[in-house]
Scaffold this motif. Structure first.
Motif, PDB file in Angstrom:
ATOM      1  N   LYS A  38      -0.234  26.962  44.870  1.00  0.00           N
ATOM      2  CA  LYS A  38       0.079  26.355  46.161  1.00  0.00           C
ATOM      3  C   LYS A  38      -1.077  26.624  47.109  1.00  0.00           C
ATOM      4  CE  LYS A  38       3.099  28.051  49.234  1.00  0.00           C
ATOM      5  NZ  LYS A  38       4.373  28.410  49.904  1.00  0.00           N
ATOM      6  N   ILE A  39      -1.346  25.653  47.984  1.00  0.00           N
ATOM      7  CA  ILE A  39      -2.417  25.788  48.968  1.00  0.00           C
ATOM      8  C   ILE A  39      -1.844  25.541  50.355  1.00  0.00           C
ATOM      9  CG2 ILE A  39      -4.626  24.869  49.789  1.00  0.00           C
ATOM     10  CD1 ILE A  39      -5.258  24.070  46.915  1.00  0.00           C
ATOM     11  N   ILE A  40      -2.194  26.437  51.291  1.00  0.00           N
ATOM     12  CA  ILE A  40      -1.831  26.281  52.696  1.00  0.00           C
ATOM     13  C   ILE A  40      -3.103  25.944  53.461  1.00  0.00           C
ATOM     14  CG2 ILE A  40      -0.942  27.440  54.751  1.00  0.00           C
ATOM     15  CD1 ILE A  40       0.618  29.295  52.833  1.00  0.00           C
ATOM     16  N   VAL A  41      -3.057  24.860  54.224  1.00  0.00           N
ATOM     17  CA  VAL A  41      -4.214  24.437  55.007  1.00  0.00           C
ATOM     18  C   VAL A  41      -3.968  24.814  56.461  1.00  0.00           C
ATOM     19  CG1 VAL A  41      -5.726  22.526  55.649  1.00  0.00           C
ATOM     20  CG2 VAL A  41      -4.564  22.514  53.421  1.00  0.00           C
ATOM     21  N   LEU A  42      -4.858  25.624  57.006  1.00  0.00           N
ATOM     22  CA  LEU A  42      -4.728  26.128  58.364  1.00  0.00           C
ATOM     23  C   LEU A  42      -5.788  25.480  59.252  1.00  0.00           C
ATOM     24  CD1 LEU A  42      -2.847  28.334  59.595  1.00  0.00           C
ATOM     25  CD2 LEU A  42      -4.763  29.929  59.364  1.00  0.00           C
ATOM     26  N   GLU A  55     -10.155  31.845  50.608  1.00  0.00           N
ATOM     27  CA  GLU A  55     -11.378  31.528  49.876  1.00  0.00           C
ATOM     28  C   GLU A  55     -11.904  30.158  50.292  1.00  0.00           C
ATOM     29  OE1 GLU A  55     -14.392  31.813  48.338  1.00  0.00           O
ATOM     30  OE2 GLU A  55     -13.336  33.408  47.275  1.00  0.00           O
ATOM     31  N   HIS A  56     -13.231  30.030  50.326  1.00  0.00           N
ATOM     32  CA  HIS A  56     -13.846  28.735  50.613  1.00  0.00           C
ATOM     33  C   HIS A  56     -14.382  28.076  49.361  1.00  0.00           C
ATOM     34  CE1 HIS A  56     -17.447  31.310  50.520  1.00  0.00           C
ATOM     35  NE2 HIS A  56     -18.057  30.220  50.139  1.00  0.00           N
ATOM     36  N   LEU A  94      -5.131  30.197  50.920  1.00  0.00           N
ATOM     37  CA  LEU A  94      -5.189  29.839  52.344  1.00  0.00           C
ATOM     38  C   LEU A  94      -6.583  29.309  52.623  1.00  0.00           C
ATOM     39  CD1 LEU A  94      -3.682  29.986  55.123  1.00  0.00           C
ATOM     40  CD2 LEU A  94      -4.816  32.198  55.443  1.00  0.00           C
ATOM     41  N   ILE A  95      -6.660  28.033  53.019  1.00  0.00           N
ATOM     42  CA  ILE A  95      -7.956  27.424  53.290  1.00  0.00           C
ATOM     43  C   ILE A  95      -7.947  26.841  54.701  1.00  0.00           C
ATOM     44  CG2 ILE A  95      -8.240  26.888  50.844  1.00  0.00           C
ATOM     45  CD1 ILE A  95      -7.802  23.921  51.559  1.00  0.00           C
ATOM     46  N   GLY A  96      -9.132  26.477  55.181  1.00  0.00           N
ATOM     47  CA  GLY A  96      -9.245  25.883  56.500  1.00  0.00           C
ATOM     48  C   GLY A  96     -10.673  25.952  57.007  1.00  0.00           C
ATOM     49  N   PRO A  97     -11.020  25.119  57.986  1.00  0.00           N
ATOM     50  CA  PRO A  97     -12.389  25.101  58.521  1.00  0.00           C
ATOM     51  C   PRO A  97     -12.702  26.351  59.325  1.00  0.00           C
ATOM     52  CG  PRO A  97     -10.977  23.681  59.814  1.00  0.00           C
ATOM     53  CD  PRO A  97     -10.147  24.144  58.647  1.00  0.00           C
ATOM     54  N   ASN A  98     -13.936  26.483  59.744  1.00  0.00           N
ATOM     55  CA  ASN A  98     -14.342  27.591  60.614  1.00  0.00           C
ATOM     56  C   ASN A  98     -13.435  27.671  61.832  1.00  0.00           C
ATOM     57  OD1 ASN A  98     -16.551  28.561  59.149  1.00  0.00           O
ATOM     58  ND2 ASN A  98     -17.904  27.016  60.037  1.00  0.00           N
ATOM     59  N   GLY A  99     -13.001  28.887  62.168  1.00  0.00           N
ATOM     60  CA  GLY A  99     -12.162  29.074  63.337  1.00  0.00           C
ATOM     61  C   GLY A  99     -10.717  28.681  63.144  1.00  0.00           C
ATOM     62  N   GLU A 108     -10.660  14.898  55.558  1.00  0.00           N
ATOM     63  CA  GLU A 108     -11.482  14.739  56.758  1.00  0.00           C
ATOM     64  C   GLU A 108     -11.821  16.075  57.405  1.00  0.00           C
ATOM     65  OE1 GLU A 108     -11.259  12.643  61.187  1.00  0.00           O
ATOM     66  OE2 GLU A 108      -9.633  12.363  59.739  1.00  0.00           O
ATOM     67  N   LEU A 109     -10.830  16.964  57.506  1.00  0.00           N
ATOM     68  CA  LEU A 109     -11.009  18.196  58.269  1.00  0.00           C
ATOM     69  C   LEU A 109     -11.589  19.346  57.460  1.00  0.00           C
ATOM     70  CD1 LEU A 109      -7.690  18.145  60.309  1.00  0.00           C
ATOM     71  CD2 LEU A 109      -9.991  17.786  61.188  1.00  0.00           C
ATOM     72  N   TYR A 110     -11.422  19.294  56.133  1.00  0.00           N
ATOM     73  CA  TYR A 110     -11.850  20.451  55.361  1.00  0.00           C
ATOM     74  C   TYR A 110     -12.693  20.102  54.159  1.00  0.00           C
ATOM     75  CZ  TYR A 110     -11.817  24.968  53.069  1.00  0.00           C
ATOM     76  OH  TYR A 110     -12.218  26.119  52.491  1.00  0.00           O
ATOM     77  N   LEU A 111     -12.129  19.402  53.221  1.00  0.00           N
ATOM     78  CA  LEU A 111     -12.819  19.210  51.960  1.00  0.00           C
ATOM     79  C   LEU A 111     -14.113  18.414  52.101  1.00  0.00           C
ATOM     80  CD1 LEU A 111      -9.751  18.494  49.687  1.00  0.00           C
ATOM     81  CD2 LEU A 111     -11.090  20.592  49.807  1.00  0.00           C
TER      82      LEU A 111
END
Length: 248
Positions: free
Chosen positions: A214-218, A202-203, A34-39, A240-243
């Motif tokens: 598998k990766i879930i982007v939140l 994990e970041h 599970l990945i994603g930007p701050n917040g 654009e939003l994460y990587l």
């Protein structure tokens, strides 16, 4: 095959929507990141799974059983276990003594924490097996406070596995671990039981791409996309939003 099934899971704090209609399936044996930007809502999602937070709506089923209204401790007994960003160990005890605690608690023998009587040979055998699987045997009699941080994270993982979970949530397993020791965490994840459902928050993207199937982007409490590591890296929204940006 059942595992963990999350359907239309939402959490609101007044007018603030921190989880929005989340649908996630974690079948036995999965290695999902599970990945994603701050917040993005990653911590909220983990807290909803473990019972720290109760959902505003939606359901959580483990092997067909509704666990959405269970307490934290009841969910642990049901098979949901989580490690933490900061190690939560008994630093004055040895590795072996640390591992004995959750097993005795699980078996209802916490009153004899330091006992090693013949009646507990099965517990000592389980401790030995856990240490062997995570390559902790040489550290068995070492006091935890004297271990390197990466080694402490392995002990924490062993403690969590001692609960015999069906679903394991790894909350930033590489946080604080020196780059030179991160291979220990990767190797430990790869050695986890084949039938265990694993959710990795994990970041460290190198770790994610090495262990996740598998990766879930939140993003903003909602799932932007999910797919294989290759599919995620090709998605321009993720770039654009994460990587390509800062992340927690």
């Amino acid at each position: 095959m059942q595992g963990l099934a999350i359907r239309e899971l939402s959490k609101n704090f007044g007018g603030l929507h921190v989880a929005r209609n989340l649908n996630v399936t974690l079948p036995p044996g999965c290695r999902t990141a599970l990945i994603g930007p701050n917040g993005a809502g990653k911590t909220t999602f983990a807290n909803l799974l473990t019972g720290v937070l109760q959902p505003s709506s939606g359901t959580i089923h483990l092997n067909g059983n509704d666990i959405g209204k269970l307490s934290e401790s009841a969910r642990v007994r049901a098979g949901i276990a989580k490690t933490f960003q900061i190690t939560n160990l008994f630093r004055g005890l040895t590795v072996r003594e640390n591992l004995r605690l959750p097993i005795l608690e699980r078996e209802g023998g916490a009153a004899t924490i330091f006992g090693r009587a013949d009646g507990y040979r099965d517990i000592e055998a389980e401790i030995a097996k856990l240490m062997d699987e995570l390559h902790l045997t040489p550290l068995a009699e070492k006091v935890v406070r004297g271990l390197a941080y990466g080694q402490q994270r392995l002990v924490e993982l062993a403690l969590t596995l001692a609960l015999r979970p069906k679903v394991l949530i790894l909350d930033e397993p590489a946080a604080g671990v020196p780059t030179t020791d991160s291979h220990l965490i990767v190797a430990a994840i790869k050695r986890l039981p084949a039938d265990l459902s694993v959710l990795i928050i994990e970041h460290d993207m190198e770790l994610v791409f090495e262990v996740a199937d598998k990766i879930i982007v939140l993003v903003n409490g909602a799932i932007l996309m999910e797919g294989t590591p290759e599919e995620v890296t090709r998605d321009p929204r993720v770039r654009e939003l994460y990587l390509g940006a800062g992340h927690d």
